[in-house]
Design a protein around this motif. Structure first.
Motif, PDB file in Angstrom:
ATOM      1  N   PHE A   1       0.839  -1.200   0.000  1.00 49.60           N
ATOM      2  CA  PHE A   1       0.000   0.000   0.000  1.00 49.60           C
ATOM      3  C   PHE A   1       0.877   1.254   0.000  1.00 49.60           C
ATOM      4  N   PRO A   2       0.385   2.340  -0.623  1.00 50.84           N
ATOM      5  CA  PRO A   2       1.190   3.561  -0.686  1.00 50.84           C
ATOM      6  C   PRO A   2       1.453   4.180   0.692  1.00 50.84           C
ATOM      7  N   ASN A   3       0.539   3.978   1.636  1.00 50.13           N
ATOM      8  CA  ASN A   3       0.729   4.555   2.971  1.00 50.13           C
ATOM      9  C   ASN A   3      -0.045   3.739   4.007  1.00 50.13           C
ATOM     10  N   ARG A   4       0.232   4.031   5.270  1.00 54.15           N
ATOM     11  CA  ARG A   4      -0.405   3.272   6.354  1.00 54.15           C
ATOM     12  C   ARG A   4      -1.913   3.477   6.385  1.00 54.15           C
ATOM     13  N   GLU A   5      -2.355   4.686   6.057  1.00 54.02           N
ATOM     14  CA  GLU A   5      -3.796   4.966   6.113  1.00 54.02           C
ATOM     15  C   GLU A   5      -4.570   4.055   5.163  1.00 54.02           C
ATOM     16  N   MET A   6      -4.049   3.881   3.942  1.00 55.28           N
ATOM     17  CA  MET A   6      -4.750   3.016   2.976  1.00 55.28           C
ATOM     18  C   MET A   6      -4.721   1.562   3.448  1.00 55.28           C
ATOM     19  N   PHE A   7      -3.584   1.133   3.981  1.00 53.77           N
ATOM     20  CA  PHE A   7      -3.459  -0.220   4.531  1.00 53.77           C
ATOM     21  C   PHE A   7      -4.503  -0.444   5.624  1.00 53.77           C
ATOM     22  N   GLU A   8      -4.610   0.514   6.544  1.00 55.69           N
ATOM     23  CA  GLU A   8      -5.543   0.350   7.662  1.00 55.69           C
ATOM     24  C   GLU A   8      -6.996   0.495   7.224  1.00 55.69           C
TER      25      GLU A   8
ATOM     26  N   GLY B   1      -2.391   3.242  13.426  1.00 56.08           N
ATOM     27  CA  GLY B   1      -2.608   4.680  13.318  1.00 56.08           C
ATOM     28  C   GLY B   1      -3.809   5.149  14.117  1.00 56.08           C
ATOM     29  N   GLU B   2      -3.846   6.456  14.333  1.00 49.32           N
ATOM     30  CA  GLU B   2      -4.891   7.046  15.178  1.00 49.32           C
ATOM     31  C   GLU B   2      -6.286   6.828  14.597  1.00 49.32           C
ATOM     32  N   ASP B   3      -6.444   6.938  13.285  1.00 48.00           N
ATOM     33  CA  ASP B   3      -7.768   6.770  12.681  1.00 48.00           C
ATOM     34  C   ASP B   3      -8.304   5.362  12.920  1.00 48.00           C
ATOM     35  N   PHE B   4      -7.442   4.366  12.715  1.00 52.99           N
ATOM     36  CA  PHE B   4      -7.866   2.975  12.933  1.00 52.99           C
ATOM     37  C   PHE B   4      -8.229   2.758  14.397  1.00 52.99           C
ATOM     38  N   VAL B   5      -7.362   3.213  15.292  1.00 56.24           N
ATOM     39  CA  VAL B   5      -7.598   3.020  16.731  1.00 56.24           C
ATOM     40  C   VAL B   5      -8.884   3.717  17.157  1.00 56.24           C
ATOM     41  N   ASN B   6      -9.091   4.932  16.690  1.00 53.34           N
ATOM     42  CA  ASN B   6     -10.293   5.665  17.078  1.00 53.34           C
ATOM     43  C   ASN B   6     -11.557   5.033  16.500  1.00 53.34           C
TER      44      ASN B   6
ATOM     45  N   THR C   1      -5.339   2.562  22.705  1.00 48.57           N
ATOM     46  CA  THR C   1      -5.552   3.976  22.430  1.00 48.57           C
ATOM     47  C   THR C   1      -4.419   4.440  21.518  1.00 48.57           C
ATOM     48  N   PRO C   2      -4.501   5.660  20.983  1.00 53.83           N
ATOM     49  CA  PRO C   2      -3.424   6.106  20.089  1.00 53.83           C
ATOM     50  C   PRO C   2      -2.044   6.123  20.745  1.00 53.83           C
TER      51      PRO C   2
END
Length: 196
Positions: free
Chosen positions: A64-71, A96-101, A143-144
């Motif tokens: 994946f190009p970045n962690r956000e897309m992977f998550e 990452g914070e988005d996934f955890v939240n 948590t993050p």
């Protein structure tokens, strides 16, 4: 009884995953393991899960190009299994914070120390280097912040004369296999929750 649907994230053999799978075989256990996801296609735990008839998936972050897309794809996979709770069992990636939240209050981890002591890696060696007389493990909400979430259960293990990081790790792992299924039972049955 409506059982909560649980997915487990692993990176290796998944010994804690196996403990959760065994616990969930009990008819009165409030959770069922519906999927196992790994960031490593070669993780031996995927084979174990498949042998139990549990859905599996592997996603390599490097694809994946970045962690956000992977998550994002991880979340899509988990939601495709209609997951209520996510358990980390030796998943060797910082989330990452988005996934955890997104999974807040429904995402738990087992950590090989008595948190807040020895956050992060090499916990057994660090405890021995400090001359600690007790060590152990903690199941906690994720948590993050690294290993900062509220604890659900802890188990103490004595540090014995002559212990090495390996011998201490073996005894802590026995405790991990005992308290992780119990912590998941408490969460799945609604007996513990994150206080807002």
């Amino acid at each position: 009884m409506s059982r909560r649907r649980v997915a487990i994230l692993i990176s290796g053999r998944g010994s804690n995953m196996s403990a959760l799978i065994e616990a969930a075989k009990a008819p009165d256990y409030p959770a069922e393991i519906v999927g196992v996801l790994s960031n490593r296609a070669a993780a031996p735990g995927l084979v174990t899960a498949a042998e139990h008839g549990i859905a599996t998936a592997s996603l390599a972050q490097s694809k994946f190009p970045n962690r956000e897309m992977f998550e994002d794809v991880m979340t899509q996979t988990l939601e495709g299994w209609h997951v209520d709770i996510v358990c980390l069992a030796g998943f060797m990636r910082i989330l990452g914070e988005d996934f955890v939240n997104h999974w807040a209050g429904r995402l738990i981890n087992i950590h090989p120390s008595l948190l807040p002591h020895y956050k992060g890696l090499d916990t057994h060696a660090r405890a021995l280097a400090d001359g600690a007389t007790t060590h152990g493990c903690t199941v906690h909400f994720v948590t993050p912040g690294l290993d900062e979430g509220a604890p659900i259960l802890q188990a103490e293990v004595p540090v014995l004369p002559g212990d090495t990081p390996d011998t201490l790790a073996e005894r802590v792992l026995v405790a991990e296999h005992r308290i992780y299924p119990e912590a998941l039972r408490l969460l799945a049955s609604g007996q513990v929750a994150v206080r807002a």
